[in-house]
Scaffold this motif. Structure first.
Motif, PDB file in Angstrom:
ATOM      1  N   TYR A 119       0.834  -1.202   0.000  1.00 39.08           N
ATOM      2  CA  TYR A 119       0.000   0.000   0.000  1.00 39.08           C
ATOM      3  C   TYR A 119       0.873   1.258   0.000  1.00 39.08           C
ATOM      4  N   ARG A 120       0.275   2.361  -0.394  1.00 38.99           N
ATOM      5  CA  ARG A 120       1.007   3.616  -0.496  1.00 38.99           C
ATOM      6  C   ARG A 120       0.905   4.458   0.769  1.00 38.99           C
ATOM      7  N   GLU A 121      -0.264   4.530   1.360  1.00 38.08           N
ATOM      8  CA  GLU A 121      -0.485   5.380   2.523  1.00 38.08           C
ATOM      9  C   GLU A 121       0.041   4.704   3.791  1.00 38.08           C
ATOM     10  N   GLN A 123      -1.103   4.783   6.849  1.00 39.32           N
ATOM     11  CA  GLN A 123      -2.170   4.176   7.644  1.00 39.32           C
ATOM     12  C   GLN A 123      -2.607   2.842   7.058  1.00 39.32           C
TER      13      GLN A 123
END
Length: 731
Positions: A119-121, A123
């Motif tokens: 994932y990029r984010e 969170q």
């Protein structure tokens, strides 16, 4: 409480020595991190926890001798070693233990999955990491609940039950790993030194490993090309669900090595006409999984290319040592900084003759002597593990550390502290060396200056997990003296709180004989060959020398194939072939081939030229560890070049050619025996048997004794109405 002998000696020199030693340990840890990771580009969330995961276990090697000397001060002031006050030792042990505990069970596992998430984010990466560790923590907390119930029933007090349960279970799990890994390393390290003392045998083992490493390198490149194909097809999609993640897709394209002008190169190379593996609807989960697999594939390719280059370097150096026997001069050649050579190889004051004396004569004797010393040290450690539970007074390590036996309690001086530190260093080296040899999931490996973040976290967590059990296990070798230390008052009492923990700590180390015998007699390879297990295990006796379990013909055929692979790579043949294939594939991919309805080009048939054709194109020789100097060449270290054809067919051809040229004794004898039997003429006396016996007329015999056609084949058909030898029966 611990009783410390009163002394007028000030602990200030010991404190200064301890601070200087910790500073030296910090420098060593930073150099280790610099060797495996680029410090400037590595994020701080990786460097800081990994640094402490290595620094804290290393500081335990310093704390244990200080704790032993502080708990039993020598009466002679001059014989006293480095000692500290009990309060300082207690604070040091608490900080070291609980930081190591937090890194092992919480911080490093979460950060490892965080760095491996696609994932990029931040969170989303954190939530993905927690989901990945949910099963792990469920097992940990479930085991902790059962242990807490047992300790609460046995001990009867709630105040210390929770802490003792957590510390005892963590110690028991770490002790299981320590005994297995250390048992393997205690045999593997001295045996490797003794084997490498023979230069010709070392070269043969290097050549035997070459086919497996070369195949893994090519497989890794093929897997990376498959993922790059998916990214290229994904980038050609416009509109729909892909438009929601356009920035993400562009980042994936930047991570690949496929040029934008040749998006169909991978499909041409693979030659498959299968439909696109992309789903109809692109989701965030799919892109995260694709990103994770792409990053892993890139690191796997880098790992095997680095391993292949290192194998070539070892083969060149070993062959040079063998060849120097005639000229009495040894020159490894000038190494470039990009070749991965060591600093002292590029800046050495040795002349070719002194280098020959060092590597051909002196180094083998040093390896043999070191191997014998380490073999005796391994025997002492194994013996101490066996007798410490029942007969602790027979422990060899105890008498080497506790020098002053004038009193009943025993005392440890400066010499005993140095010897204790050496014992611990060797035990740690045996366990940690085995970790690097274990073929773990996800292809984790330590690569020079390019280790994957998830691999760095995983190896650091294993070092932290093994440090406390290994430290306490060493202290139990020393008899009753370890029970007066601060570390025993902090951890040992909680382990010995219940009878189960006390018996486990005393008797389980005897199981070190299992990994020792398995490694000593090559049990892993035999079990794998008998039962056909497809798993990778620790086995130094593997036929190919790589522990992969793959068989390349016979044992002699493996090193012959490896020898041919290394020679072709060093002479530039393999690089020229790969370069020509890359050029052909590029021209085909950029040509105007028909496009089907799905927007994909049809996969043409790729003709692979032979090595002679590649040489006619003018491909010159390559450097051993670099790229080809010609435009068509591309060695294994060139990031833009990939072997674009399936190498298993070439490898099979190599094996067949080598087996036809050189047969072993049994195959040659079988071929000669078969040819002799097939060309054997029947003796005349065997053909004349029965010629002197006349057959009666009713069996088709003749008076003259000469047999016609019916005499040789009795006319039995006439009995059933036949026509007299015509082969037909009348019904």
């Amino acid at each position: 409480m611990i009783e410390i002998a009163a002394s007028s000696q000030s602990p200030v020199p010991s404190v200064i020595f301890a601070l200087v030693s910790l500073s030296a340990i910090s420098v060593v840890v930073l150099l280790i991190l610099r060797y495996y990771l680029p410090l400037r580009t590595t994020p701080a969330y990786l460097l800081v926890p990994v640094f402490f995961a290595l620094w804290l276990p290393a500081s335990m090697v310093l704390l244990v001798p200080i704790d032993l000397a502080s708990s039993a001060l020598a009466d002679d002031v001059d014989a006293r070693g480095i000692w500290l006050q009990p309060g300082a030792l207690r604070v040091s042990w608490r900080v070291t233990y609980w930081l190591t505990f937090a890194l092992t069970w919480f911080i490093l596992p979460i950060l490892a999955e965080y760095s491996d998430s696609g994932y990029r984010e931040p969170q989303a990466k954190l939530l993905d990491s927690l989901r990945a560790n949910a099963q792990y923590y469920a097992i940990v907390f479930g085991s902790g609940a059962l242990g807490f119930i047992y300790v609460l029933i046995s001990y009867g007090h709630f105040s210390s039950s929770l802490k003792s349960t957590v510390m005892a279970l963590a110690y028991c799990w770490g002790l299981v790993l320590v005994i297995y890994l250390m048992g393997h390393g205690l045999v593997a390290i001295p045996r490797r030194l003794l084997r490498n003392a023979n230069v010709s045998d070392r070269l043969r083992r290097i050549q035997s490993r070459a086919p497996a490493v070369y195949e893994k390198m090519n497989d890794a490149e093929m897997d990376l090309e498959d993922l790059e194909l998916q990214v290229a097809e994904l980038s050609r999609r416009k509109g729909g669900s892909v438009s929601l993640f356009q920035d993400w897709v562009e980042e994936l394209v930047d991570m690949t090595n496929l040029p934008e002008s040749q998006p169909g190169r991978a499909s041409v190379v693979r030659g498959s006409g299968n439909q696109s593996p992309l789903p109809n609807v692109i989701t965030e989960k799919y892109l995260a999984d694709l990103t994770r697999r792409l990053i892993r594939a890139k690191h796997a390719r880098s790992r095997y290319i680095s391993e292949w280059n290192r194998l070539l370097q070892d083969a060149v150096e070993t062959q040079a040592i063998l060849d120097s026997a005639a000229s009495k001069r040894l020159d490894f050649g000038k190494s470039s900084p990009q070749s991965g050579s060591r600093f002292w190889d590029r800046h050495t004051p040795l002349t070719p003759y002194t280098r020959f004396l060092l590597h051909y004569h002196l180094v083998p004797y040093i390896q043999v002597a070191t191997g014998i010393v380490l073999f005796l040290a391994s025997a002492c450690i194994i013996w101490s593990e066996l007798v410490k539970g029942l007969l602790p007074q027979l422990s060899v390590i105890r008498y080497s550390v506790v020098h002053h036996q004038q009193t009943d309690k025993g005392q440890v001086g400066l010499a005993g502290q140095v010897i204790a530190a050496l014992w611990m260093v060797y035990m740690c080296a045996a366990a940690l060396t085995s970790i690097t040899e274990v073929k773990v999931w996800r292809g984790r490996a330590l690569v020079r200056r390019n280790t994957a973040h998830e691999s760095a976290f995983w190896y650091a967590s294993q070092v932290a997990r093994l440090s406390v059990p290994l430290t306490y296990n060493f202290m139990t070798f020393l008899g009753a003296i370890y029970k007066r230390t601060v570390f025993y008052d902090f951890l040992g009492q909680l382990i010995d709180l219940t009878p189960l923990g006390e018996w486990f700590d005393a008797l389980f180390p005897a199981f070190i004989l299992l990994p020792v015998c398995a490694t000593l007699f090559g049990l892993y390879g035999r079990v794998r060959r008998v039962f056909g297990f497809g798993v990778d295990v620790l086995d130094d006796d593997d036929e190919n020398g790589d522990g992969s379990g793959r068989s390349y013909g016979t044992a002699s055929g493996a090193w012959r194939e490896g020898r041919d692979l290394i020679e072709r790579e060093l002479n530039g043949t393999s690089a020229a072939i790969r370069g020509r294939r890359a050029d052909v594939a590029s021209r085909i991919a950029s040509s105007s081939s028909p496009v089907d309805g799905s927007g994909r080009r049809g996969a043409p048939v790729l003709t692979i030229p032979g090595s002679s054709g590649a040489r006619r194109d003018g491909a010159g020789p390559t450097t051993p560890f670099g790229t080809s100097p010609t435009p068509g060449g591309g060695g294994p270290v060139a990031p833009g070049r990939k072997p674009l054809a399936n190498t298993s067919a070439r490898r099979a051809a190599i094996v067949l050619d080598s087996e036809e040229d050189e047969e072993n004794f049994l195959e040659a004898w079988g071929h000669r025996f078969k040819n002799t039997v097939e060309t054997f003429d029947t003796p005349k006396w065997m053909r004349d048997i029965g010629q002197g016996i006349k057959k009666p007329k009713w069996m088709g015999g003749s008076d003259s004794g000469q047999e016609g056609s019916r005499g040789s084949n009795p006319d039995v058909g006439r009995w059933f109405g036949g026509d007299g030898g015509q082969g037909r029966i009348r019904l």
